[in-house]
Write a protein that holds these residues in place. Structure first.
Motif, PDB file in Angstrom:
ATOM      1  N   PHE A  98       0.800  -1.219   0.000  1.00 32.23           N
ATOM      2  CA  PHE A  98       0.000   0.000   0.000  1.00 32.23           C
ATOM      3  C   PHE A  98       0.839   1.278   0.000  1.00 32.23           C
ATOM      4  O   PHE A  98       0.291   2.377   0.021  1.00 32.23           O
ATOM      5  N   SER A 103      -3.598   2.870  -6.606  1.00 34.03           N
ATOM      6  CA  SER A 103      -4.798   2.857  -5.771  1.00 34.03           C
ATOM      7  C   SER A 103      -5.167   1.436  -5.386  1.00 34.03           C
ATOM      8  O   SER A 103      -4.817   0.471  -6.079  1.00 34.03           O
ATOM      9  N   ARG A 104      -5.868   1.302  -4.273  1.00 29.83           N
ATOM     10  CA  ARG A 104      -6.311  -0.022  -3.840  1.00 29.83           C
ATOM     11  C   ARG A 104      -7.277  -0.626  -4.844  1.00 29.83           C
ATOM     12  O   ARG A 104      -7.321  -1.843  -5.027  1.00 29.83           O
ATOM     13  N   LYS A 105      -8.045   0.226  -5.507  1.00 28.74           N
ATOM     14  CA  LYS A 105      -8.964  -0.264  -6.531  1.00 28.74           C
ATOM     15  C   LYS A 105      -8.208  -0.942  -7.661  1.00 28.74           C
ATOM     16  O   LYS A 105      -8.597  -2.017  -8.142  1.00 28.74           O
ATOM     17  N   THR A 196     -11.089 -10.818   2.808  1.00 25.82           N
ATOM     18  CA  THR A 196     -11.039  -9.406   3.208  1.00 25.82           C
ATOM     19  C   THR A 196     -11.805  -9.160   4.495  1.00 25.82           C
ATOM     20  O   THR A 196     -11.298  -8.543   5.439  1.00 25.82           O
ATOM     21  N   LEU A 279     -13.933  -4.382  -2.041  1.00 27.47           N
ATOM     22  CA  LEU A 279     -13.206  -3.147  -2.321  1.00 27.47           C
ATOM     23  C   LEU A 279     -13.565  -2.055  -1.319  1.00 27.47           C
ATOM     24  O   LEU A 279     -12.690  -1.332  -0.832  1.00 27.47           O
ATOM     25  N   GLY A 280     -14.847  -1.937  -0.995  1.00 27.70           N
ATOM     26  CA  GLY A 280     -15.253  -0.949  -0.008  1.00 27.70           C
ATOM     27  C   GLY A 280     -14.653  -1.223   1.358  1.00 27.70           C
ATOM     28  O   GLY A 280     -14.254  -0.291   2.067  1.00 27.70           O
ATOM     29  N   THR A 281     -14.554  -2.494   1.724  1.00 30.64           N
ATOM     30  CA  THR A 281     -13.929  -2.851   2.998  1.00 30.64           C
ATOM     31  C   THR A 281     -12.457  -2.483   2.992  1.00 30.64           C
ATOM     32  O   THR A 281     -11.921  -1.965   3.985  1.00 30.64           O
ATOM     33  N   LEU A 282     -11.784  -2.731   1.874  1.00 34.71           N
ATOM     34  CA  LEU A 282     -10.373  -2.359   1.760  1.00 34.71           C
ATOM     35  C   LEU A 282     -10.185  -0.855   1.858  1.00 34.71           C
ATOM     36  O   LEU A 282      -9.253  -0.366   2.506  1.00 34.71           O
ATOM     37  N   GLU A 283     -11.060  -0.131   1.221  1.00 35.43           N
ATOM     38  CA  GLU A 283     -10.911   1.330   1.174  1.00 35.43           C
ATOM     39  C   GLU A 283     -11.209   1.998   2.524  1.00 35.43           C
ATOM     40  O   GLU A 283     -10.549   2.953   2.903  1.00 35.43           O
ATOM     41  N   ARG A 284     -12.192   1.473   3.264  1.00 34.41           N
ATOM     42  CA  ARG A 284     -12.671   2.171   4.460  1.00 34.41           C
ATOM     43  C   ARG A 284     -12.148   1.616   5.769  1.00 34.41           C
ATOM     44  O   ARG A 284     -11.858   2.372   6.697  1.00 34.41           O
TER      45      ARG A 284
END
Length: 289
Positions: A98, A103-105, A196, A279-284
């Motif tokens: 990271f 980006s993580r996406k 995840t 993806l949302g879990t990774l981002e937030r």
């Protein structure tokens, strides 16, 4: 897009280093298994003697081991992809991952595409292995080196199918390939989501948490699928059969094609849901500190 290509290429090269071992093993077992099948067929008539019985039993055991190992090999590239996903994101390697200017996406998308692509590649390898088996394994009756009767039967099947369906056969084959790819994406998205969520929720034993979540989601989804199939048989399939019985040929083929497309859209929708949930879990919520 440039960073996506670089990340994807790096992940692809990592799996490829190990996949060649699987290729050699699958093709070697296909060839050996086919030759042993002939060997067993020959010694089937010599089982009366102790030596003949021993060779026959050993040949059968090896034959079963070969033909079990070949389909089991399908999970090897998948496991490599999932282990790499977990190590890159949720172990100490995550600190380095990271810090990349990506980006993580993009990172997540690259690993998803890589996993699905390896599923497709290994499926092609399985078809090659199957071609080797059905070409070499049958014992010729007239002294030829190879018995091509299986290929002739396959050719007759597609010939009859083409005469009966015409161009619709190509449509069904294309939709079947898309369904297989979508199913691979669905499985990949489901397992990535479980890894995840398990890594985020559990402070320790993250892998066990991922397995628990996977089996929980899998059981729930199996129940929903069985319920949907049961209701579909009652309210959709039975009335559709009655309608298709009175429909024209092209109308019936079109209805079947639309049914396959609906199944394809359902798989894609659920796969997208799992993908964006991960993806949302990774981002937030991912915190490696």
């Amino acid at each position: 897009m440039t960073m996506f290509k670089k990340v994807f290429k790096y992940d692809f090269a990592y799996i490829k280093r190990f996949w060649w071992i699987v290729v050699a093993s699958v093709l070697g077992l296909s060839l050996l298994g086919s030759l042993v099948f002939r060997f067993v067929a020959v010694f089937d008539t010599a089982r009366a003697s102790a030596v003949g019985m021993f060779l026959y039993v050993m040949g059968c055991i090896f034959l079963v081991a070969c033909f079990i190992a070949i389909p089991v090999s399908f999970v090897v590239p998948q496991i490599l992809c999932y282990v790499r996903f977990y190590k890159n994101f949720f172990t100490d390697e995550g600190y380095l991952t990271f810090t990349l200017p990506v980006s993580r996406k993009t990172l997540f998308l690259a690993k998803t595409v890589n996993t699905v692509l390896w599923s497709v590649i290994h499926a092609v390898l399985m078809l090659v292995a199957l071609a080797i088996i059905i070409t070499i394994a049958p014992l010729p009756n007239r002294g030829e080196l190879l018995d091509l009767s299986v290929w002739q039967e396959i050719g007759r099947f597609f010939s009859y199918a083409w005469k009966g369906l015409g161009g619709w056969l190509l449509v069904y084959i294309f939709e079947g390939i898309l369904l297989a790819i979508a199913a691979s994406w669905f499985t990949c998205s489901l397992i990535f989501m479980c890894i995840t969520v398990g890594a985020v929720v559990a402070k320790k034993h993250k892998v066990l948490a991922a397995f628990g979540i996977y089996y929980g989601v899998n059981m729930a989804s199996s129940f929903v699928i069985q319920l949907a199939v049961g209701l579909g048989l009652i309210f959709v399939v039975v009335p559709m059969v009655d309608l298709l019985g009175a429909a024209t040929f092209h109308t019936a083929c079109l209805a079947m094609s639309l049914t396959l497309l609906i199944l394809l859209l359902m798989e894609i929708t659920v796969a997208c849901l799992f993908h964006f949930l991960s993806l949302g879990t990774l981002e937030r919520k991912l915190n490696l500190s």
